[in-house]
Write an enzyme that holds these catalytic residues in place. Structure first.
Site, PDB file in Angstrom:
ATOM      1  N   THR A  27     -56.738 -46.557  10.672  1.00 42.59           N
ATOM      2  CA  THR A  27     -56.121 -45.655   9.704  1.00 42.59           C
ATOM      3  C   THR A  27     -55.912 -46.457   8.424  1.00 42.59           C
ATOM      4  O   THR A  27     -56.558 -47.493   8.231  1.00 42.59           O
ATOM      5  CB  THR A  27     -54.807 -45.035  10.262  1.00 42.59           C
ATOM      6  OG1 THR A  27     -54.357 -44.020   9.364  1.00 42.59           O
ATOM      7  CG2 THR A  27     -53.732 -46.060  10.504  1.00 42.59           C
ATOM      8  N   TYR A  28     -55.020 -46.015   7.553  1.00 45.38           N
ATOM      9  CA  TYR A  28     -54.761 -46.737   6.313  1.00 45.38           C
ATOM     10  C   TYR A  28     -53.256 -46.819   6.062  1.00 45.38           C
ATOM     11  O   TYR A  28     -52.476 -46.040   6.604  1.00 45.38           O
ATOM     12  CB  TYR A  28     -55.484 -46.083   5.127  1.00 45.38           C
ATOM     13  CG  TYR A  28     -55.050 -44.662   4.853  1.00 45.38           C
ATOM     14  CD1 TYR A  28     -54.048 -44.390   3.932  1.00 45.38           C
ATOM     15  CD2 TYR A  28     -55.627 -43.603   5.536  1.00 45.38           C
ATOM     16  CE1 TYR A  28     -53.636 -43.087   3.687  1.00 45.38           C
ATOM     17  CE2 TYR A  28     -55.217 -42.301   5.297  1.00 45.38           C
ATOM     18  CZ  TYR A  28     -54.226 -42.046   4.375  1.00 45.38           C
ATOM     19  OH  TYR A  28     -53.812 -40.764   4.148  1.00 45.38           O
TER      20      TYR A  28
ATOM     21  N   LYS B  57     -52.177 -59.883  10.052  1.00 42.79           N
ATOM     22  CA  LYS B  57     -51.776 -59.209  11.290  1.00 42.79           C
ATOM     23  C   LYS B  57     -50.263 -59.101  11.370  1.00 42.79           C
ATOM     24  O   LYS B  57     -49.542 -60.053  11.091  1.00 42.79           O
ATOM     25  CB  LYS B  57     -52.290 -60.004  12.496  1.00 42.79           C
ATOM     26  CG  LYS B  57     -51.810 -59.477  13.833  1.00 42.79           C
ATOM     27  CD  LYS B  57     -52.515 -60.148  15.012  1.00 42.79           C
ATOM     28  CE  LYS B  57     -51.931 -61.477  15.354  1.00 42.79           C
ATOM     29  NZ  LYS B  57     -52.388 -61.980  16.666  1.00 42.79           N
TER      30      LYS B  57
ATOM     31  N   SER C  82     -52.417 -41.590   8.228  1.00 44.90           N
ATOM     32  CA  SER C  82     -52.019 -42.931   7.813  1.00 44.90           C
ATOM     33  C   SER C  82     -50.978 -43.551   8.728  1.00 44.90           C
ATOM     34  O   SER C  82     -50.545 -42.953   9.713  1.00 44.90           O
ATOM     35  CB  SER C  82     -51.485 -42.937   6.378  1.00 44.90           C
ATOM     36  OG  SER C  82     -50.290 -42.199   6.317  1.00 44.90           O
TER      37      SER C  82
END
Length: 124
Positions: free
Chosen positions: A57-58, A9, A25
């Site tokens: 998202t990525y 995180k 993204s």
């Protein structure tokens, strides 16, 4: 049986940009990618502390200090918003109690302030 657990995180990163015309993204500062252990193209969930939006998202590599939401995700943030960026992993019920996710706390310029492993004893 596998369960989903927090893997890493980034806590309260500051959005530096939102580019609706990019293909998609989140661009993340290379220092934060390294500190958190995130992987390029890894799926992440993003939680906007300012407006409550939650979306996935990525990861792509950004510039130093950058947290930029691209494509459709840009609709969920504004420059200056604070976001939490999380990735998850699947663990067996036997593995889960020993798992310690990595949490990276950042300052207002998206520099690492603190990095730590979260254990169950921290969750009282």
């Amino acid at each position: 049986m596998n369960i989903s657990m927090l893997r890493t995180k980034l806590h309260r990163a500051t959005v530096t940009g939102a580019d609706l015309n990019y293909e998609g993204s989140v661009s993340i500062c290379p220092d934060l990618i390294k500190a958190s252990g995130l992987l390029i193209n890894e799926r992440v969930d993003i939680y906007n502390c300012n407006n409550g939006a939650r979306f996935s998202t990525y990861v792509i590599k950004g510039k130093k200090g950058e947290i930029c939401l691209n494509g459709a995700a840009a609709r969920h943030v504004q420059k200056g918003d604070l976001v939490i960026i999380c990735s998850y992993c699947g663990l067996s019920l036997e593995e889960a109690p020993q798992h310690e996710p990595t949490v990276v706390f950042v300052d207002e310029k998206n520099r690492v302030k603190e990095k730590r492993k979260e254990s169950r004893k921290n969750n009282k």
